[in-house]
Write a protein that holds these residues in place. Structure first.
Motif, PDB file in Angstrom:
ATOM      1  N   ILE A   1      -3.222   1.160 -14.130  1.00 10.41           N
ATOM      2  CA  ILE A   1      -1.441   1.271 -13.638  1.00 10.41           C
ATOM      3  C   ILE A   1      -2.443  -0.273 -12.435  1.00 10.41           C
ATOM      4  CG2 ILE A   1      -0.158   2.191 -10.858  1.00 10.41           C
ATOM      5  CD1 ILE A   1      -2.114   5.041 -11.169  1.00 10.41           C
ATOM      6  N   LYS A   2      -1.306  -1.536 -13.283  1.00 10.57           N
ATOM      7  CA  LYS A   2      -0.974  -2.370 -11.455  1.00 10.57           C
ATOM      8  C   LYS A   2      -1.300  -2.282 -10.336  1.00 10.57           C
ATOM      9  CE  LYS A   2       0.916  -6.896 -12.404  1.00 10.57           C
ATOM     10  NZ  LYS A   2       2.151  -7.239 -13.018  1.00 10.57           N
ATOM     11  N   ARG A   3      -1.755  -2.954  -9.629  1.00 13.62           N
ATOM     12  CA  ARG A   3      -1.832  -3.319  -8.246  1.00 13.62           C
ATOM     13  C   ARG A   3      -1.409  -4.829  -7.873  1.00 13.62           C
ATOM     14  NH1 ARG A   3      -6.767  -0.974  -5.445  1.00 13.62           N
ATOM     15  NH2 ARG A   3      -5.549   1.674  -5.157  1.00 13.62           N
ATOM     16  N   VAL A   4      -0.212  -3.990  -7.020  1.00 13.70           N
ATOM     17  CA  VAL A   4       0.035  -5.184  -6.263  1.00 13.70           C
ATOM     18  C   VAL A   4       0.304  -5.155  -5.209  1.00 13.70           C
ATOM     19  CG1 VAL A   4       1.514  -6.483  -8.520  1.00 13.70           C
ATOM     20  CG2 VAL A   4       2.673  -4.282  -5.991  1.00 13.70           C
ATOM     21  N   TRP A   5       0.378  -5.817  -3.921  1.00 12.46           N
ATOM     22  CA  TRP A   5      -0.072  -5.907  -2.652  1.00 12.46           C
ATOM     23  C   TRP A   5       1.616  -6.420  -1.823  1.00 12.46           C
ATOM     24  CZ3 TRP A   5      -4.069  -3.537  -0.834  1.00 12.46           C
ATOM     25  CH2 TRP A   5      -5.715  -3.132  -1.183  1.00 12.46           C
ATOM     26  N   ILE A   6       2.101  -5.931  -0.992  1.00 10.64           N
ATOM     27  CA  ILE A   6       3.224  -6.229  -0.072  1.00 10.64           C
ATOM     28  C   ILE A   6       2.748  -6.222   1.491  1.00 10.64           C
ATOM     29  CG2 ILE A   6       5.072  -5.587  -1.279  1.00 10.64           C
ATOM     30  CD1 ILE A   6       5.322  -2.939  -0.065  1.00 10.64           C
ATOM     31  N   GLU A   7       3.784  -7.155   2.040  1.00 10.98           N
ATOM     32  CA  GLU A   7       3.470  -7.434   2.977  1.00 10.98           C
ATOM     33  C   GLU A   7       3.911  -5.684   4.080  1.00 10.98           C
ATOM     34  OE1 GLU A   7       1.737  -9.614   4.595  1.00 10.98           O
ATOM     35  OE2 GLU A   7       1.176 -11.240   2.351  1.00 10.98           O
ATOM     36  N   LYS A   8       3.482  -6.009   5.246  1.00 10.21           N
ATOM     37  CA  LYS A   8       3.751  -4.502   6.143  1.00 10.21           C
ATOM     38  C   LYS A   8       3.589  -5.321   7.833  1.00 10.21           C
ATOM     39  CE  LYS A   8       1.685  -1.024   6.572  1.00 10.21           C
ATOM     40  NZ  LYS A   8       0.627  -0.087   6.384  1.00 10.21           N
ATOM     41  N   GLU A   9       3.882  -4.836   8.681  1.00 11.99           N
ATOM     42  CA  GLU A   9       4.059  -5.265  10.233  1.00 11.99           C
ATOM     43  C   GLU A   9       2.475  -5.429  10.730  1.00 11.99           C
ATOM     44  OE1 GLU A   9       5.618  -2.836   8.566  1.00 11.99           O
ATOM     45  OE2 GLU A   9       7.690  -2.632   9.882  1.00 11.99           O
ATOM     46  N   GLY A  10       2.476  -6.690  11.090  1.00 13.74           N
ATOM     47  CA  GLY A  10       1.102  -7.379  11.741  1.00 13.74           C
ATOM     48  C   GLY A  10      -0.008  -7.821  10.522  1.00 13.74           C
ATOM     49  N   GLY A  11       0.635  -8.489   9.787  1.00 16.57           N
ATOM     50  CA  GLY A  11      -0.378  -9.480   8.472  1.00 16.57           C
ATOM     51  C   GLY A  11      -0.711  -8.086   7.465  1.00 16.57           C
ATOM     52  N   LYS A  12      -0.616  -6.590   7.453  1.00 17.11           N
ATOM     53  CA  LYS A  12      -1.353  -6.867   7.031  1.00 17.11           C
ATOM     54  C   LYS A  12      -0.625  -6.410   5.533  1.00 17.11           C
ATOM     55  CE  LYS A  12      -2.996  -3.013  11.016  1.00 17.11           C
ATOM     56  NZ  LYS A  12      -3.802  -2.030  10.637  1.00 17.11           N
ATOM     57  N   LYS A  13      -0.717  -5.501   4.524  1.00 17.98           N
ATOM     58  CA  LYS A  13      -0.866  -6.018   2.956  1.00 17.98           C
ATOM     59  C   LYS A  13      -1.168  -3.891   2.265  1.00 17.98           C
ATOM     60  CE  LYS A  13      -1.248 -10.246   1.287  1.00 17.98           C
ATOM     61  NZ  LYS A  13      -1.211 -10.915   0.976  1.00 17.98           N
TER      62      LYS A  13
ATOM     63  N   PRO B   1      -0.889  -1.588  -0.916  1.00 17.70           N
ATOM     64  CA  PRO B   1      -0.902  -1.557  -2.040  1.00 17.70           C
ATOM     65  C   PRO B   1       0.487  -1.020  -2.774  1.00 17.70           C
ATOM     66  CG  PRO B   1      -2.457  -0.264  -1.023  1.00 17.70           C
ATOM     67  CD  PRO B   1      -1.815  -0.522   0.109  1.00 17.70           C
ATOM     68  N   ILE B   2       0.273  -1.262  -3.703  1.00 18.64           N
ATOM     69  CA  ILE B   2       2.116  -0.512  -4.325  1.00 18.64           C
ATOM     70  C   ILE B   2       1.713  -0.507  -5.959  1.00 18.64           C
ATOM     71  CG2 ILE B   2       4.233  -0.671  -5.612  1.00 18.64           C
ATOM     72  CD1 ILE B   2       3.840   0.172  -2.553  1.00 18.64           C
ATOM     73  N   GLY B   3       1.694   0.441  -6.398  1.00 14.96           N
ATOM     74  CA  GLY B   3       0.698   0.946  -7.833  1.00 14.96           C
ATOM     75  C   GLY B   3       2.073   0.716  -9.216  1.00 14.96           C
ATOM     76  N   LEU B   4       2.349  -0.341 -10.049  1.00 12.70           N
ATOM     77  CA  LEU B   4       3.834  -0.391 -10.839  1.00 12.70           C
ATOM     78  C   LEU B   4       2.795   0.335 -12.445  1.00 12.70           C
ATOM     79  CD1 LEU B   4       4.093  -4.011 -10.526  1.00 12.70           C
ATOM     80  CD2 LEU B   4       4.806  -2.067  -9.731  1.00 12.70           C
TER      81      LEU B   4
ATOM     82  N   GLY C   1      -6.601   4.508 -13.933  1.00  9.67           N
ATOM     83  CA  GLY C   1      -8.024   3.746 -13.496  1.00  9.67           C
ATOM     84  C   GLY C   1      -6.309   2.582 -12.942  1.00  9.67           C
ATOM     85  N   VAL C   2      -6.762   1.903 -12.188  1.00 10.40           N
ATOM     86  CA  VAL C   2      -6.329   1.561 -10.989  1.00 10.40           C
ATOM     87  C   VAL C   2      -6.975  -0.266 -11.597  1.00 10.40           C
ATOM     88  CG1 VAL C   2      -4.904   0.254  -8.614  1.00 10.40           C
ATOM     89  CG2 VAL C   2      -5.175   2.437  -9.504  1.00 10.40           C
ATOM     90  N   MET C   3      -5.782  -0.756 -12.450  1.00 10.16           N
ATOM     91  CA  MET C   3      -6.109  -2.342 -12.202  1.00 10.16           C
ATOM     92  C   MET C   3      -5.707  -3.604 -10.959  1.00 10.16           C
ATOM     93  SD  MET C   3      -7.972  -4.517 -14.592  1.00 10.16           S
ATOM     94  CE  MET C   3      -7.818  -3.563 -15.930  1.00 10.16           C
ATOM     95  N   ASP C   4      -6.541  -4.046 -10.483  1.00  9.38           N
ATOM     96  CA  ASP C   4      -6.412  -4.770  -9.339  1.00  9.38           C
ATOM     97  C   ASP C   4      -7.164  -6.471  -9.482  1.00  9.38           C
ATOM     98  OD1 ASP C   4      -5.616  -6.556  -6.988  1.00  9.38           O
ATOM     99  OD2 ASP C   4      -6.934  -4.592  -6.268  1.00  9.38           O
ATOM    100  N   GLU C   5      -6.350  -7.404 -10.358  1.00  5.16           N
ATOM    101  CA  GLU C   5      -6.283  -8.234 -10.714  1.00  5.16           C
ATOM    102  C   GLU C   5      -6.890  -8.050 -12.026  1.00  5.16           C
ATOM    103  OE1 GLU C   5      -7.974 -11.162  -8.016  1.00  5.16           O
ATOM    104  OE2 GLU C   5      -6.263 -11.387  -6.805  1.00  5.16           O
ATOM    105  N   GLU C   6      -8.525  -8.926 -11.878  1.00  2.09           N
ATOM    106  CA  GLU C   6      -9.410  -8.393 -13.375  1.00  2.09           C
ATOM    107  C   GLU C   6      -9.954  -7.308 -13.080  1.00  2.09           C
ATOM    108  OE1 GLU C   6      -8.821  -9.414 -16.429  1.00  2.09           O
ATOM    109  OE2 GLU C   6      -7.284 -10.918 -15.041  1.00  2.09           O
TER     110      GLU C   6
END
Length: 432
Positions: free
Chosen positions: A85-97, A99-102, A199-204
């Motif tokens: 699964i491709k992992r991307v990160w989206i912004e949350k309140e307080g500067g945190k991120k 993870p979302i799986g594509l 598995g979760v793919m985060d970049e490489e």
């Protein structure tokens, strides 16, 4: 016609689940034929992001019949493999991120098919106060239920709970146990196991976990509702409520929930035992973000300071205020965090896209504003929506004015522009 046949099949499963609340379903996967997979495909969002392969829903649909026949054969012969699964990160309140799986398109189709089958069974078991990711249930019904419960039953105490990293910490062994109490189909359980262990793919980098479900997975909302149905909903309804002295209620939307009480002693008893209940199943009630607050009518407690008896739920701040007739009522407004986040996001969009064609900018901005107003357009929330519109107008003019150093766009010229390209206006659409 095929869609009607699938709907009939799901309705038959639901009727069996209603008629036999103790039945364990062991033969469901055989219903996932090519037509069932096709219906699952058509129920997917066509604009959803692609996984690692880059194949979109529309790309897959160009040879849909051939692709679905091949997919069905692999499922039937147990050759289907859940890819990383491709992992991307989206912004949350307080500067945190967050993870979302594509997922890959075939994962989405099969997960949608499985969620349709499981939903036909479990929708009959879920309680009415569970509003998240269910047909005929939505967030506005949830906030309406809070209002009516508090005003009709004299609720004075609200327990505003926060579950730490819920989707990342679901105990898979407990999840499997819960599912098997109602569905014991080996084929479905194998598929769920494949998805949970993919598995979760985060970049490489690829990583694996023995806990949690992927946020963004098509099947994840169903699994989350099943888990919390057993951990929270069923326990509250069957064990907690009968032991309370006063009226109490719970409203849950996915892993966000609030509990209301008439009696303070009841509230404190539940507040003490709830973390232990969640810890039993591998979850934690966040000690800092969870709180018990007095939420009675302000006139009945002079010691409570203005603003102390408010809480945020589903993006709205819930508070007591006087109606036009002078009566105390519960009102809702967009929470400050949501207002600020929306303003910042649209300001950044205007900056990033200031050189885009003007009519295209206008069209997209209006679409974004309409989406915001559609969700937050509840009674008594006009001022917060107008604040968003005001700042978007300022932000759009500010960045249009910086497209060129030669042609300044002052407010007078901008107001003329708005007469031909007016931005979407806020309106009340939900009377809950």
């Amino acid at each position: 016609m095929r869609s009607e046949i699938i709907s009939t099949q799901l309705r038959q499963i639901a009727e069996q689940a209603i008629a036999h609340p103790d039945r364990v379903f062991s033969t469901l996967i055989h219903r996932m034929d090519v037509d069932f997979l096709r219906e699952a495909y058509h129920r997917l969002r066509k604009d959803s992001a692609a996984g690692l392969s880059g194949i979109t829903v529309k790309d897959y649909g160009k040879a849909l019949d051939t692709n679905l026949i091949d997919l069905h054969e692999r499922l039937k012969q147990k050759r289907y493999i859940a890819p990383p699964i491709k992992r991307v990160w989206i912004e949350k309140e307080g500067g945190k991120k967050r993870p979302i799986g594509l997922l890959e398109i075939e994962d989405k189709i099969v997960q949608k098919a499985v969620s349709m089958l499981m939903g036909a069974v479990y929708e009959q078991d879920f309680y009415p106060f569970s509003y998240g990711f269910r047909e005929a249930h939505n967030a506005h019904q949830a906030i309406g239920e809070i209002r009516s419960q508090c005003m009709e039953h004299g609720i004075r105490w609200i327990y505003d709970a926060d579950v730490s990293g819920f989707f990342d910490n679901i105990d898979r062994s407990w999840l499997r146990t819960f599912i098997q109490q109602r569905i014991h189909d080996g084929g479905l359980l194998r598929l769920i196991g494949k998805w949970l262990n993919a598995g979760v793919m985060d970049e490489e980098q690829i990583s694996y976990s023995d806990r949690g479900t992927i946020q963004g997975g098509v099947i994840s909302p169903v699994l989350a509702n099943i888990f919390l149905h057993h951990v929270l909903d069923k326990w509250f309804e069957q064990e907690v409520k009968p032991r309370m002295h006063g009226h109490c209620f719970i409203v849950r939307y996915a892993d966000d929930f609030v509990i209301g009480f008439q009696d303070e002693a009841d509230a404190r008893r539940v507040m003490e035992v709830l973390p232990k209940r969640f810890a039993k199943y591998g979850l934690e009630i966040h000690p800092q973000k969870s709180r018990l607050l007095w939420f009675g009518k302000p006139a009945s407690n002079k010691e409570v300071k203005r603003g102390d008896n408010t809480f945020d739920f589903l993006g709205f701040t819930h508070y007591w205020a006087r109606s036009r007739k002078g009566n105390w009522v519960i009102k809702r407004k967009t929470s400050r965090k949501k207002v600020n986040k929306t303003i910042q996001a649209l300001w950044s969009w205007c900056k990033k896209n200031r050189h885009m064609n003007l009519s295209r900018q206008h069209s997209i901005l209006c679409s974004k504003l309409r989406g915001h107003f559609q969700y937050f357009g509840v009674r008594c929330n006009m001022r917060a929506m107008e604040t968003v519109l005001h700042h978007v107008r300022r932000g759009w003019r500010y960045w249009l004015n910086r497209r060129s150093s030669k042609k300044a766009l002052d407010w007078e010229k901008f107001e003329i522009l708005l007469t031909t390209m007016p931005l979407a206006s806020p309106k009340i659409v939900h009377h809950v």
